[in-house]
Design a protein around this motif. Structure first.
Motif, mmCIF file in Angstrom:
data_model
loop_
_atom_site.group_PDB
_atom_site.id
_atom_site.type_symbol
_atom_site.label_atom_id
_atom_site.label_comp_id
_atom_site.label_asym_id
_atom_site.label_seq_id
_atom_site.Cartn_x
_atom_site.Cartn_y
_atom_site.Cartn_z
ATOM 1 N N TRP A 142 -4.693 1.709 19.787
ATOM 2 C CA TRP A 142 -4.495 2.173 21.158
ATOM 3 C C TRP A 142 -5.628 3.089 21.610
ATOM 4 O O TRP A 142 -6.080 3.004 22.762
ATOM 5 C CB TRP A 142 -3.156 2.894 21.293
ATOM 6 C CG TRP A 142 -1.999 1.968 21.482
ATOM 7 C CD1 TRP A 142 -0.990 1.718 20.609
ATOM 8 C CD2 TRP A 142 -1.737 1.142 22.627
ATOM 9 N NE1 TRP A 142 -0.115 0.795 21.124
ATOM 10 C CE2 TRP A 142 -0.547 0.425 22.364
ATOM 11 C CE3 TRP A 142 -2.388 0.936 23.843
ATOM 12 C CZ2 TRP A 142 0.001 -0.473 23.277
ATOM 13 C CZ3 TRP A 142 -1.841 0.042 24.751
ATOM 14 C CH2 TRP A 142 -0.661 -0.648 24.467
ATOM 15 N N PHE A 150 -5.366 -4.382 23.549
ATOM 16 C CA PHE A 150 -4.086 -4.480 24.255
ATOM 17 C C PHE A 150 -3.524 -5.893 24.168
ATOM 18 O O PHE A 150 -2.320 -6.077 23.962
ATOM 19 C CB PHE A 150 -4.251 -4.074 25.717
ATOM 20 C CG PHE A 150 -2.991 -4.259 26.522
ATOM 21 C CD1 PHE A 150 -1.967 -3.334 26.446
ATOM 22 C CD2 PHE A 150 -2.824 -5.372 27.334
ATOM 23 C CE1 PHE A 150 -0.794 -3.507 27.164
ATOM 24 C CE2 PHE A 150 -1.659 -5.558 28.058
ATOM 25 C CZ PHE A 150 -0.641 -4.621 27.978
ATOM 26 N N SER A 197 0.915 4.254 25.273
ATOM 27 C CA SER A 197 1.193 2.875 25.683
ATOM 28 C C SER A 197 2.059 2.804 26.931
ATOM 29 O O SER A 197 2.434 1.709 27.361
ATOM 30 C CB SER A 197 1.893 2.132 24.539
ATOM 31 O OG SER A 197 3.148 2.729 24.246
#
Length: 645
Positions: A142, A150, A197
């Motif tokens: 991330w 992603f 996220s």
């Protein structure tokens, strides 16, 4: 004369690897599942042998580069060379780019991670055998994400389904156990993954789910004396504590988790869980104000707030925004020996107009918690306090032994004086050389370093206050002294926190009457700077544009009603508000025999209860509370100071 074409199996492995890559890469040049080359691998034994993992690491190195984002890896490795790091986890930085096998191993590990995550989703249960290394791998994915990561996380790993399984099996289940919930590296990585996220909103489909989330976050938000929040105790002005080469300390041990990366195994402490919990709690407070136990009648807000809250903005960010937190987490692992950040890492990140909130837990309930009554954390009420600041940075060149100032830590290292003259002294260097813009990148003379000083003003429901502060260079800990406010001089406060990804300044406020070596009256704070990514676009961009906050309801005798915000009514007209605080001397952190401070009686009770609370925590918690579980109160020479971050 015709020449016969070679058979496919007779082609060099480099050409076969190029064919395999064409099978895996899509029309946009992005790597897909490696299973796309299965048919080629199983054509015959000779081809399989030439493309097999151990015999052709260059192939899997190239597949890594077309499947995952590389920008952050290149940029951060260069940064480690630039700052000359030589710490565990970075000693292989040269080999990272020189050895294709390291990339091949990481490629294989990431697809193994994908398989484990899918298995967890399928069985609705977390795999505890590899949870540490899996969470670290996800944190790196991330924080290095620029687009490709992603796609891998969303499409292949089913991350957004997996994070709910992790939430249920770890955080939610642990909150039902007896005693205060634990603060572990697994929890820390889990909550920061949820924030990074944008999945912290999950688990709120029903009122029951909302109540569960509030219940599990409450102890972390308000039991400040139980949970660490700094990489090294806040009373340390200069770090690291030991000279290079010191081997007298075992380093950080109680807050680390093992992970595997590019073929090597390491241990590392993640960003602090409790700071992620503060941010998550403030966001849920804005979404669910009626279910969270807040005393609306005792809270204050911004007059121009509108329907969108201060912490309502969240979005995925390019990897470059994650660099400062990655840097801090890399070079601030151990207060004894870690080299720390370059002194101007956060230069320019504090100057400007800020808005934020402070959460004030009920004072009597806080006393009960300090005395050992855990149920008070769930039954006590709290209020929110809107605040806004304008901060100015001043970069000085200072002798290394003078870093952090010589004044009380409760005054952020400045003198026990709170006047406009003091503000001017800070702006002109506080007795040190002020560096011009063209001098910031120049090397310092031997025995000197750079430091960031802060000055400015704050406005809240209590009125106007002067602001003094500094940034601890080693880890970027921001320390801000909030002077007594005008017209309601309700105490002096010290704020401590870190600038996190996206620009949030998250930390704690603390009273300054209680000595720094004891547990004071504390609570969470969160601030966002105008112009940064997470600052709502409809909010004002400066103090001059702001219409201010609702203000305290002053009693008939003119006394202010306690340490938390009082009842709301419209603030005084802008034309009547003082343009700057009135000069007066500040409190000196508990050294006075008597005081006209309306909080004095309450502060004395906090001081008494703190003695018992410290004994309780020291008896049921391993390691020193000086920082990250290691005994950071001891360097090569004995140091003294606070028991609390």
């Amino acid at each position: 004369m015709s020449t016969s074409r070679p058979a496919l199996k007779d082609l060099p492995k480099e050409i076969l690897a190029a064919i395999a890559i064409e099978l895996v890469v899509d029309d946009e040049g992005n790597g897909q599942q490696p299973s796309a080359m299965t048919s080629l691998l199983y054509t015959c034994r000779d081809i399989y042998a030439k493309l097999e993992f151990d015999n052709n690491p260059v192939l899997y190195n190239r597949l890594f580069r077309v499947t995952f984002d590389l920008g952050a890896l290149v940029r951060r490795t260069q940064w480690m060379f630039d700052v000359k790091t030589d710490i565990p986890g970075t000693s292989k930085k040269t080999e990272l780019f020189a050895n294709p096998r390291s990339w091949a191993i990481e490629y294989k590990d990431r697809w193994s991670l994908r398989n484990r995550m899918r298995s967890c989703v399928r069985h609705d249960k977390i795999n505890l055998d590899s949870i540490d290394t899996d969470l670290w791998a996800l944190w790196f994915l991330w924080t290095e994400n620029d687009k490709k990561n992603f796609k891998f996380l969303h499409d292949e790993c089913l991350f957004y389904k997996w994070i709910m399984v992790n939430y249920k099996d770890d955080m939610l289940s642990d909150s039902l156990k007896t005693g205060y919930p634990r603060d572990t590296p697994v929890k820390a990585l889990g909550i920061w993954l949820a924030m990074l996220s944008c999945s912290d909103l999950y688990g709120e489909r029903t009122p029951a789910e909302v109540d569960e989330k509030i219940y599990l976050l409450r102890p972390y938000a308000f039991a400040c004396f139980k949970y660490e929040m700094t990489y090294a105790a806040w009373h340390h002005r200069k770090l690291p504590l030991c000279k290079p080469g010191c081997t007298d300390h075992s380093g950080v041990s109680s807050y680390t988790a093992q992970y595997n990366r590019f073929g090597h195994s390491h241990r590392r402490a993640p960003p602090h869980f409790v700071l992620g919990a503060y941010l998550c709690y403030m966001r849920i407070l804005e979404r669910q104000p009626g279910r969270i136990g807040m005393k609306a009648a005792s809270s204050t807000r911004f007059l121009d707030e509108g329907s969108t809250g201060l912490f309502s903005v969240n979005q995925l960010m390019p990897s470059v925004y994650h660099d400062p937190e990655w840097q801090r987490n890399t070079v601030c692992q151990d207060p004894h020996t870690s080299p720390g950040l370059p002194p101007l890492t956060f230069h320019g990140r504090l100057e400007g107009f800020w808005r934020g909130r402070l959460l004030f837990f009920d004072f009597d309930a806080y006393r009960q918690m300090l005395a050992g009554n855990m149920s008070a954390v769930y039954t006590g009420t709290f209020a929110t306090h809107a605040v806004e600041l304008e901060i100015r940075e001043t970069v000085i060149q200072v002798r290394e032994e003078d870093v952090g100032g010589t004044g009380s830590l409760l005054n952020a290292g400045f003198a026990d004086e709170e006047t406009e003259e003091e503000q001017e002294r800070i702006r002109t260097g506080y007795g040190h050389k002020v560096l011009a813009a063209n001098e910031l990148g120049q090397a310092d003379p031997a025995g000197y370093t750079k430091e960031i000083l802060l000055s400015g003003g704050a406005r809240s429901c209590w009125g106007w206050s002067r602001v003094r502060g500094r940034v601890r260079s080693w880890d970027g800990l921001v320390q801000i002294s909030i002077g007594k406010s005008t017209p309601h001089a309700l105490g002096q406060w010290i704020w401590r926190g870190y600038i996190h990804t996206g620009g949030y300044l998250i930390g704690r406020w603390r009273d300054t009457y209680t000595p720094e070596s004891q547990f004071g009256y504390e609570g969470p704070l969160g601030l966002v700077r105008a112009g940064d990514m997470y600052y709502p676009s409809h909010f004002p961009k400066s103090m001059a544009e702001s219409t201010g906050t609702t203000k305290l309801d002053v009693g008939p005798d003119g006394a202010t009603p306690g340490p938390g915000p009082g009842q709301i009514h419209n603030r005084m007209p802008k034309s009547q508000a003082p343009k700057s605080p009135v000069s007066h001397a500040s409190a000196s952190g508990g050294s006075r025999e008597s005081s006209d401070d309306p909080m004095e009686g309450r502060k004395r009770r906090v001081t008494d209860d703190a003695q018992l609370a410290r004994k309780r925590r020291d008896s049921d918690r391993p390691g020193s509370p000086g920082g990250r579980g290691s005994n950071s109160r001891e360097g090569c020479k004995k140091t003294t100071g606070s028991n609390h971050n």
